[in-house]
Design an enzyme around this catalytic site. Structure first.
Site, PDB file in Angstrom:
ATOM      1  N   ASN A 160       0.862  -1.181   0.000  1.00 28.16           N
ATOM      2  CA  ASN A 160       0.000   0.000   0.000  1.00 28.16           C
ATOM      3  C   ASN A 160       0.895   1.226   0.000  1.00 28.16           C
ATOM      4  O   ASN A 160       1.498   1.550   1.021  1.00 28.16           O
ATOM      5  CB  ASN A 160      -0.900  -0.023   1.248  1.00 28.16           C
ATOM      6  CG  ASN A 160      -1.716   1.251   1.387  1.00 28.16           C
ATOM      7  OD1 ASN A 160      -1.845   2.020   0.436  1.00 28.16           O
ATOM      8  ND2 ASN A 160      -2.265   1.471   2.569  1.00 28.16           N
ATOM      9  N   LYS A 162       0.092   4.244  -0.208  1.00 31.05           N
ATOM     10  CA  LYS A 162      -0.560   5.440   0.371  1.00 31.05           C
ATOM     11  C   LYS A 162      -0.342   6.628  -0.576  1.00 31.05           C
ATOM     12  O   LYS A 162      -0.266   6.431  -1.786  1.00 31.05           O
ATOM     13  CB  LYS A 162      -0.048   5.722   1.780  1.00 31.05           C
ATOM     14  CG  LYS A 162      -0.069   4.471   2.655  1.00 31.05           C
ATOM     15  CD  LYS A 162       0.080   4.771   4.106  1.00 31.05           C
ATOM     16  CE  LYS A 162       0.262   3.471   4.870  1.00 31.05           C
ATOM     17  NZ  LYS A 162      -0.047   3.572   6.264  1.00 31.05           N
ATOM     18  N   HIS A 165      -9.640   0.778   4.657  1.00 33.60           N
ATOM     19  CA  HIS A 165      -8.353   0.963   5.336  1.00 33.60           C
ATOM     20  C   HIS A 165      -8.582   1.879   6.545  1.00 33.60           C
ATOM     21  O   HIS A 165      -9.401   2.805   6.487  1.00 33.60           O
ATOM     22  CB  HIS A 165      -7.335   1.588   4.374  1.00 33.60           C
ATOM     23  CG  HIS A 165      -5.950   1.604   4.938  1.00 33.60           C
ATOM     24  ND1 HIS A 165      -5.533   2.560   5.846  1.00 33.60           N
ATOM     25  CD2 HIS A 165      -4.896   0.771   4.756  1.00 33.60           C
ATOM     26  CE1 HIS A 165      -4.277   2.310   6.185  1.00 33.60           C
ATOM     27  NE2 HIS A 165      -3.871   1.235   5.541  1.00 33.60           N
ATOM     28  N   GLU A 187      -7.070   4.306   7.693  1.00 31.83           N
ATOM     29  CA  GLU A 187      -6.929   5.752   7.432  1.00 31.83           C
ATOM     30  C   GLU A 187      -8.196   6.304   6.782  1.00 31.83           C
ATOM     31  O   GLU A 187      -8.590   7.444   7.023  1.00 31.83           O
ATOM     32  CB  GLU A 187      -5.675   6.009   6.574  1.00 31.83           C
ATOM     33  CG  GLU A 187      -4.414   5.826   7.407  1.00 31.83           C
ATOM     34  CD  GLU A 187      -3.180   5.379   6.632  1.00 31.83           C
ATOM     35  OE1 GLU A 187      -3.154   5.513   5.388  1.00 31.83           O
ATOM     36  OE2 GLU A 187      -2.239   4.862   7.268  1.00 31.83           O
ATOM     37  N   GLU A 212      -5.487  -5.390  10.269  1.00 30.27           N
ATOM     38  CA  GLU A 212      -4.486  -4.343  10.494  1.00 30.27           C
ATOM     39  C   GLU A 212      -4.805  -3.627  11.807  1.00 30.27           C
ATOM     40  O   GLU A 212      -5.627  -2.701  11.823  1.00 30.27           O
ATOM     41  CB  GLU A 212      -4.528  -3.327   9.352  1.00 30.27           C
ATOM     42  CG  GLU A 212      -4.199  -3.916   7.998  1.00 30.27           C
ATOM     43  CD  GLU A 212      -3.622  -2.851   7.077  1.00 30.27           C
ATOM     44  OE1 GLU A 212      -2.460  -3.006   6.688  1.00 30.27           O
ATOM     45  OE2 GLU A 212      -4.298  -1.863   6.781  1.00 30.27           O
ATOM     46  N   GLY A 256       2.026   2.066  10.598  1.00 33.28           N
ATOM     47  CA  GLY A 256       2.913   3.221  10.486  1.00 33.28           C
ATOM     48  C   GLY A 256       3.606   3.601  11.784  1.00 33.28           C
ATOM     49  O   GLY A 256       4.201   4.667  11.885  1.00 33.28           O
ATOM     50  N   SER A 295       3.183  -2.305  10.129  1.00 33.47           N
ATOM     51  CA  SER A 295       4.634  -2.220  10.319  1.00 33.47           C
ATOM     52  C   SER A 295       5.370  -3.520   9.992  1.00 33.47           C
ATOM     53  O   SER A 295       6.383  -3.828  10.623  1.00 33.47           O
ATOM     54  CB  SER A 295       4.969  -1.757  11.748  1.00 33.47           C
ATOM     55  OG  SER A 295       4.460  -0.452  11.975  1.00 33.47           O
TER      56      SER A 295
HETATM   57  C1  PEP Z   1      -0.858  -0.009   5.714  1.00 27.28           C
HETATM   58  O1  PEP Z   1      -0.845   1.146   5.297  1.00 27.28           O
HETATM   59  O2  PEP Z   1      -1.786  -0.757   5.396  1.00 27.28           O
HETATM   60  C2  PEP Z   1       0.228  -0.444   6.581  1.00 27.28           C
HETATM   61  C3  PEP Z   1       0.181  -1.638   7.097  1.00 27.28           C
HETATM   62  O3  PEP Z   1       1.269   0.441   6.776  1.00 27.28           O
HETATM   63  P1  PEP Z   1       2.681   0.131   7.526  1.00 27.28           P
HETATM   64  O4  PEP Z   1       3.192  -1.166   6.979  1.00 27.28           O
HETATM   65  O5  PEP Z   1       3.538   1.301   7.169  1.00 27.28           O
HETATM   66  O6  PEP Z   1       2.377   0.039   8.977  1.00 27.28           O
END
Ligand code: PEP
Length: 253
Positions: free
Chosen positions: A9, A11, A95, A97, A167, A173, A212
């Site tokens: 992803n 972003k 997601h 976000e 997630e 993040g 992460s």
């Molecule tokens: C994501 O944006 O779905 C995500 C898991 O980000 P990160 O790996 O940076 O935590």
């Protein structure tokens, strides 16, 4: 046997030249990795570029969001049919976000999931609890609510087409990854929610972990029984890291 899937992803990151370098490097580094499905989700504006560059590679392309409407007066929105026509395979829905920053409700996410299926896309349904929800013992009820909203709208049989991404919001993040056993426990819980409707479909559903993930944590996470791969944010912007994560998925087989 579920086939591992690793998705990046991006972003709101990238540029024409950095995408070009990243995708060329990925196609080189992943060309022999045929036991894992790999996809990247760039911003909308870069989808044609990514689809073009990935055409004869192992890498598929997904969008990060889509509309819950088919067409019409929805300024700034992009429909599932448009994404499919362009050549997208996947689309992220819900997601964290999007849920947090743009107020997407469980019902809106369920409507998007249904529209994605109608368009012939694979919806990647993102679910996860915040730290407060985990600490106050609400994790299962939050995940249950998010999954059941989709089950109310889409038949259980569609979960062979839907990918679920667990997630935890506190891990996205932040550099803080769920431990393999924390991830496994939630993945097993999600599979159990599906199994209450249909045990065979539950076994077939792909459930990714996101939060992460990096080249160090990927192997132990992906080796858990109910973790079928990963949704990767930050580490998907570096070809070496993302390829190493994809290779870790292959080793988990
Ligand atoms: C994501 O944006 O779905 C995500 C898991 O980000 P990160 O790996 O940076 O935590």
């Amino acid at each position: 046997m579920r086939r591992p899937l690793v998705m990046g992803n991006w972003k709101m990151n990238g540029s024409l030249s950095s995408n070009d370098s990243l995708l060329h490097a990925l196609s080189r580094q992943l060309k022999d990795l045929d036991s894992v499905d790999v996809a990247v989700c760039p911003p909308f504006i870069y989808l044609p570029q990514a689809i073009d560059l990935c055409e004869s590679t192992r890498v598929r392309v997904g969008a990060q969001n889509m509309s819950d409407q088919d067409s019409g007066a929805y300024t700034g929105e992009v429909s599932g049919d448009m994404l499919r026509e362009l050549g997208c395979t996947y689309v992220l829905v819900g997601h964290s976000e999007r849920r947090t920053l743009y107020g997407e409700t469980d019902q809106a996410v369920a409507a998007k999931t249904e529209k994605a299926l109608e368009a012939g896309l694979v919806p990647v349904l993102c679910v996860g609890e915040t730290l407060e929800e985990r600490q106050s013992g609400e994790m299962e009820s939050v995940i249950g609510r998010q999954v059941k909203a989709v089950l109310e709208r889409c038949a259980i049989s569609s979960f062979t087409q839907i990918v679920i991404a667990y997630e935890p919001v506190w891990a996205i993040g932040t550099g803080e990854t769920a431990t393999p056993s924390q991830a496994q426990a939630v993945h097993a819980y999600i599979r159990q929610l599906l199994a209450a409707e249909d045990a065979e479909i539950a076994e077939r559903c792909t459930i990714l972990y996101g939060g992460s993930v990096n080249e160090k944590s990927a192997k132990s996470l992906f080796s858990m029984a109910d973790v079928d791969g990963g949704l990767v944010g930050g580490a998907s912007l570096k070809a070496d890291s993302f390829s190493a994560i994809c290779r870790a998925a292959a080793q988990s087989l």
